[in-house]
Design a protein around this motif. Structure first.
Motif, PDB file in Angstrom:
ATOM      1  N   VAL A 268       0.871  -1.176   0.000  1.00 21.46           N
ATOM      2  CA  VAL A 268       0.000   0.000   0.000  1.00 21.46           C
ATOM      3  C   VAL A 268       0.906   1.223   0.000  1.00 21.46           C
ATOM      4  O   VAL A 268       1.632   1.470   0.972  1.00 21.46           O
ATOM      5  CB  VAL A 268      -0.932   0.007   1.229  1.00 21.46           C
ATOM      6  N   GLU A 269       0.913   1.954  -1.127  1.00 16.92           N
ATOM      7  CA  GLU A 269       1.724   3.176  -1.223  1.00 16.92           C
ATOM      8  C   GLU A 269       0.958   4.302  -0.558  1.00 16.92           C
ATOM      9  O   GLU A 269      -0.207   4.547  -0.887  1.00 16.92           O
ATOM     10  CB  GLU A 269       2.008   3.508  -2.694  1.00 16.92           C
ATOM     11  N   LEU A 270       1.619   4.983   0.386  1.00 16.55           N
ATOM     12  CA  LEU A 270       0.955   6.019   1.179  1.00 16.55           C
ATOM     13  C   LEU A 270       1.659   7.357   1.005  1.00 16.55           C
ATOM     14  O   LEU A 270       2.873   7.395   0.774  1.00 16.55           O
ATOM     15  CB  LEU A 270       1.016   5.645   2.668  1.00 16.55           C
ATOM     16  N   VAL A 280      -3.927   6.994   0.936  1.00 13.84           N
ATOM     17  CA  VAL A 280      -3.414   5.942   0.048  1.00 13.84           C
ATOM     18  C   VAL A 280      -3.137   6.520  -1.327  1.00 13.84           C
ATOM     19  O   VAL A 280      -3.972   7.239  -1.886  1.00 13.84           O
ATOM     20  CB  VAL A 280      -4.432   4.782  -0.065  1.00 13.84           C
ATOM     21  N   ASN A 281      -1.957   6.236  -1.873  1.00 15.29           N
ATOM     22  CA  ASN A 281      -1.680   6.567  -3.272  1.00 15.29           C
ATOM     23  C   ASN A 281      -2.180   5.441  -4.167  1.00 15.29           C
ATOM     24  O   ASN A 281      -3.114   5.622  -4.926  1.00 15.29           O
ATOM     25  CB  ASN A 281      -0.188   6.834  -3.479  1.00 15.29           C
ATOM     26  N   GLU A 282      -1.575   4.267  -4.068  1.00 13.33           N
ATOM     27  CA  GLU A 282      -2.066   3.148  -4.888  1.00 13.33           C
ATOM     28  C   GLU A 282      -1.690   1.821  -4.259  1.00 13.33           C
ATOM     29  O   GLU A 282      -0.968   1.763  -3.261  1.00 13.33           O
ATOM     30  CB  GLU A 282      -1.554   3.241  -6.321  1.00 13.33           C
ATOM     31  N   LEU A 283      -2.205   0.738  -4.853  1.00 11.28           N
ATOM     32  CA  LEU A 283      -1.967  -0.611  -4.361  1.00 11.28           C
ATOM     33  C   LEU A 283      -1.156  -1.391  -5.397  1.00 11.28           C
ATOM     34  O   LEU A 283      -1.362  -1.218  -6.595  1.00 11.28           O
ATOM     35  CB  LEU A 283      -3.297  -1.356  -4.154  1.00 11.28           C
TER      36      LEU A 283
HETATM   37 MG   LIG Z   1       3.170   4.058  -7.412  1.00 10.59          MG
END
Ligand SMILES: [Mg+2]
Ligand SMILES: Nc1ncnc2c1ncn2[C@@H]1O[C@H](COP(=O)(O)OP(=O)(O)OP(=O)(O)O)[C@@H](O)[C@H]1O
Length: 397
Positions: A268-270, A280-283
């Motif tokens: 999980v990009e935060l 959350v940015n992306e998974l």
């Molecule tokens: Mg990314």
């Protein structure tokens, strides 16, 4: 175990004793992630089979059983999957519909398409996380420059516009400062998601691994530095993150893994704001660049735990071996002969660890990474940065 059937493995390029029983993990994609999964598979006695883009891809150079083929062709993927006990991924670009067919035929696809679509399609991911009450930037799918302009007028410029599918290493992410530039993201004809611009203090990564039977482990939170859209450096555990904040991030990732029924690694990009809060940015649902530190810095690497998870074996401890671990990516620079350049790095720092991906050195391309660990963060950072810089041709001592 995964297998309803254990394979008597068929000879690949190298001879295998007859009667030897193993499990065949099929990996779609043959980049460095598949290469490092293969490395982890060796000790587990697992056979890796690759569906590679090209015979000289990073992982295809080192795996015995390689098929070169097109992962967007349903027949190719089906034939490949039929020879594997479980299918997993080096990248997220296999069309969801193909994976749904495989899953409907009873083939073990891990992660399964219902989970994976949230890593493939950023609009689907935003809508699902929004419904779960997970903090995300304000966002909206937009079909025209006019719709992007009205989104910008509502939430304030700049805004981020992203292609919903197919992006990697920041390709497909646009920072749009004003209505004048609202046409740019639409030039490729791809579907676009508009997002509020987050003026973040730093980026973090919460990496968890979940198995089909529901066991899950959470790695310590990692601080990640992205340069021009590429992850260039990570520090684990993330400095200046309170225990409460770290546990909050781990719980958020575990909750997403559980609700989406992810199998294998979920990263999980935060983005962390100045007030400490995270969105959350992306998974990502495969081993992730922000988890490379774990090869040397954790008791069980993300690559081994991904394999254990897709085979439903008990997961290994994700805890750290030393106080700080810093990973720095080696991007293609002026040095072509990387193995020779390691001579200097290793002679200077016997505790340095390195992975080279076997890729042709091209400017800015990820060709390897180095890892240093120890109890003094400034010196660990200095060691890792020095080695990576040397391998990129920056500095000569
Ligand atoms: Mg990314
Ligand atoms: N809403 C936002 N506000 C500010 N910065 C953002 C936002 N969304 C993305 N970014 C920046 O752009 C980077 C790349 O975005 P994103 O992760 O969505 O793209 P990607 O191409 O899929 O990346 P990856 O290499 O992780 O696959 C992020 O790591 C972050 O630095």
């Amino acid at each position: 175990m995964v297998a309803q059937r254990a394979h008597l493995i068929h000879p690949g390029r190298f001879p295998v004793p007859s009667g030897h029983v193993t499990y065949v993990v099929g990996i779609i994609g043959a980049g460095q992630l598949a290469r490092m999964m293969h490395q982890a598979s060796i000790g587990l006695g697992i056979q890796v089979k690759l569906l590679a883009e090209a015979a000289d891809s990073s992982a295809a150079q080192v795996v015995a059983d390689v098929e070169v083929g097109d992962y967007t062709d349903p027949e190719t993927v089906r034939r490949f999957a039929a020879a594997c006990d479980v299918v997993t991924f080096d990248h997220e670009h296999v069309p969801t519909a193909i994976l749904e067919e495989l899953a409907a035929d009873g083939i073990a696809v891990r992660p399964g398409p219902k989970a994976l679509v949230h890593a493939q399609d950023k609009a689907v991911m935003r809508s699902r996380l929004g419904a779960m009450g997970i903090p995300c930037p304000l966002n909206r799918p937009v079909a025209t420059p006019e719709e992007l302009t009205s989104f910008g007028a509502e939430v304030g410029w700049p805004v981020i516009a992203k292609t919903t599918r197919g992006g990697y290493d920041g390709k497909g992410v646009f920072k749009i400062d004003s209505a004048d530039r609202a046409g740019e993201p639409f030039a490729s004809g791809a579907d676009i998601l508009a997002e509020e611009y987050i003026d973040f203090r730093r980026e973090l990564s919460a990496l968890v691994v979940r198995s089909p039977s529901g066991q899950a482990v959470a790695y310590p939170i990692t601080e990640t530095v992205q340069t021009a859209g590429i992850c260039t450096e990570t520090t684990t555990p993330a400095p200046e993150l309170s225990e409460d904040q770290a546990i909050g991030c781990q719980q958020l990732a575990l909750r997403i893994a559980h609700e989406l029924e992810v199998t294998g690694v979920l990263a999980v990009e935060l983005m962390q704001r100045n007030d400490g809060s995270v969105v959350v940015n992306e998974l990502a649902m495969r081993p992730h660049n922000t988890g490379h530190w774990s090869i040397d810095g954790a008791h069980t690497s993300q690559f081994e735990n991904h394999l254990r998870a897709v085979l439903d074996l008990p997961l290994g401890s994700p805890t750290v071996r030393d106080e700080w671990t810093v990973m720095v990516n080696v991007l293609g620079g002026s040095v072509q002969d990387l193995p020779a350049a390691l001579l200097h790095c290793f002679a200077r720092d016997p505790r340095l660890r390195a992975q080279l991906y076997g890729k042709e050195v091209k400017p800015g391309r990820k060709v390897g990474h180095v890892t240093a660990y120890g109890d003094d963060l400034p010196s660990v950072r200095r060691r890792a940065r020095h080695a990576a810089n040397y391998l990129m041709g920056v500095g000569d001592e």
